[in-house]
Design an enzyme around this catalytic site. Structure first.
Site, PDB file in Angstrom:
ATOM      1  N   LYS A 165      -6.960 -27.728 -21.947  1.00 44.43           N
ATOM      2  CA  LYS A 165      -6.471 -28.653 -22.654  1.00 44.43           C
ATOM      3  C   LYS A 165      -5.517 -28.359 -23.784  1.00 44.43           C
ATOM      4  O   LYS A 165      -4.324 -28.809 -23.668  1.00 44.43           O
ATOM      5  CB  LYS A 165      -7.369 -29.754 -23.473  1.00 44.43           C
ATOM      6  CG  LYS A 165      -8.434 -30.248 -22.485  1.00 44.43           C
ATOM      7  CD  LYS A 165      -9.535 -31.017 -23.288  1.00 44.43           C
ATOM      8  CE  LYS A 165     -10.588 -31.669 -22.233  1.00 44.43           C
ATOM      9  NZ  LYS A 165     -11.815 -32.015 -22.424  1.00 44.43           N
ATOM     10  N   GLN A 203     -14.831 -32.336 -28.169  1.00 42.00           N
ATOM     11  CA  GLN A 203     -15.564 -31.552 -26.904  1.00 42.00           C
ATOM     12  C   GLN A 203     -16.843 -31.786 -26.780  1.00 42.00           C
ATOM     13  O   GLN A 203     -17.774 -31.452 -27.669  1.00 42.00           O
ATOM     14  CB  GLN A 203     -15.042 -30.064 -26.780  1.00 42.00           C
ATOM     15  CG  GLN A 203     -15.439 -29.562 -25.521  1.00 42.00           C
ATOM     16  CD  GLN A 203     -14.537 -30.230 -24.221  1.00 42.00           C
ATOM     17  OE1 GLN A 203     -13.709 -30.518 -24.168  1.00 42.00           O
ATOM     18  NE2 GLN A 203     -15.283 -30.434 -23.063  1.00 42.00           N
ATOM     19  N   ASP A 228      -9.806 -40.054 -25.964  1.00 40.21           N
ATOM     20  CA  ASP A 228     -10.670 -39.962 -24.830  1.00 40.21           C
ATOM     21  C   ASP A 228     -11.172 -41.306 -24.366  1.00 40.21           C
ATOM     22  O   ASP A 228     -11.744 -41.371 -23.390  1.00 40.21           O
ATOM     23  CB  ASP A 228     -11.956 -39.056 -25.258  1.00 40.21           C
ATOM     24  CG  ASP A 228     -12.026 -37.591 -24.710  1.00 40.21           C
ATOM     25  OD1 ASP A 228     -11.328 -37.343 -23.568  1.00 40.21           O
ATOM     26  OD2 ASP A 228     -12.662 -36.674 -25.029  1.00 40.21           O
TER      27      ASP A 228
END
Ligand code: NAP
Length: 292
Positions: free
Chosen positions: A53, A97, A120
């Site tokens: 990422k 994460q 997200d």
């Protein structure tokens, strides 16, 4: 029939090219797009995802800040950091994460992220918006699958879609997004009796179970579109999906490989969402100038 292989890496390259142009425009307007990535502990798979990422951000000109915490960091400290990022005008997207260590509540963490920076798409507000059909930030993996289907001109309207896997981050939002595009969607999970009875009916089969070899050719309708979201690391170190690729490839009309299918698009859609967030901030005149 031999399926056309949908090349996620190639599509990701194209979309990232478009992202670079969007990032350049934002920077020229004085709004440098920024993503904060929080990672707790040293899970090797998480590290790989996070590094991908961060690298992708750098490639397109999104400023990424990696915030690393030891596995025993307190929940309070993580929540405090998220709250600080929520009010930081240089940050347009916040990603934590997953998975997190057991002593940290995923629900609390996701609900603490401002829904305006929830790139997200996991905050309750964003999940609710998705249910109502006006998604704020579509969750990255299903969003990536949607783009892969679009790139091949595959119209989902009126199609029988079966989603195998019902997690909050992949299966459920995937099913919702496809339903909103007027597909007829069935969701299967670990308790589904006779999975093949459902999968054989699918014009489009999306598999996100995390079980290598789960989908074999006998379970797939001839000419179906097969999207394999699974990522499984095998004992020999190789990465495979949930679908018997070699077998199903001979029966499907389209298939995504693992690796090189959905994975690169997931990372790409994270960048797309971050740019979208920065563009909203710029449009509202809420940016801090990075020119001065
Ligand atoms: P997860 O939270 O473990 O959910 C797995 C889902 O699959 C659950 O709903 C489970 O059912 C269902 N399932 C498990 N075994 C099954 C079986 N035998 N038959 C039917 N359904 C079954 O996993 P996830 O986070 O959704 O991820 C799924 C897979 O996608 C993993 O391999 C993950 O690594 C991969 N992934 C890939 C990307 C990408 O970018 N390509 C992104 C995210 C995840 P229950 O609900 O009944 O337990």
């Amino acid at each position: 029939m031999v399926a056309k292989i949908i090349d996620g890496k190639a599509l990701a390259r194209v979309v990232r090219g478009e992202c670079k142009i969007r990032a350049d425009k934002l920077i020229a307007a004085g709004c440098h797009p920024g993503l904060a990535v929080l990672v707790v502990g040293s899970d090797p798979a998480s590290r790989v995802y996070v590094n991908n990422k961060v690298r992708a951000c750098t490639e397109v000109g999104v400023e990424s800040t990696l915030l690393e915490f030891p596995a025993d960091v307190s929940e309070e400290e993580v929540l405090m950091k998220i709250k600080a990022l929520n009010t930081d005008p240089a940050v347009h997207g916040i990603l934590v994460q997953l998975p997190l260590p057991e002593h940290i509540s995923v629900r609390k963490v996701l609900e603490t992220i401002s829904h305006e920076k929830d790139v997200d798409g996991f905050h309750l507000y964003n999940v609710g918006s998705l249910v109502l059909g006006n998604s704020v930030f579509p969750p990255c993996t299903p969003y990536g699958v949607q783009k892969l289907l679009e790139s091949e001109g595959i119209d989902v309207r009126g199609q029988n879609v079966v989603v195998v896997g019902a997690s909050n981050i992949v299966g459920k939002p995937m099913a919702l997004m496809l339903m909103q595009q007027e597909a007829t969607v069935a969701i299967c999970h670990a308790r589904t009796r006779d999975l093949a009875q459902f999968t054989i009916l699918a014009d489009i089969l999306v598999v996100a179970a995390g079980k290598p070899g789960l989908i074999v050719p006998q379970m797939v309708k001839a000419g179906a579109v097969v999207i394999d979201v699974g990522i499984n690391r095998m004992p020999d170190g190789s990465i495979v999906g949930d679908v018997d690729f070699e077998g199903v490839k001979k029966k499907a009309s389209y298939i995504t490989p693992v690796p090189g299918g959905v994975g690169p698009m997931t990372v790409t859609m994270l960048i797309v969402n971050t740019l979208e967030s920065a563009e909203r901030v710029l449009e509202a005149g809420r940016h801090i100038s990075s020119i001065n």
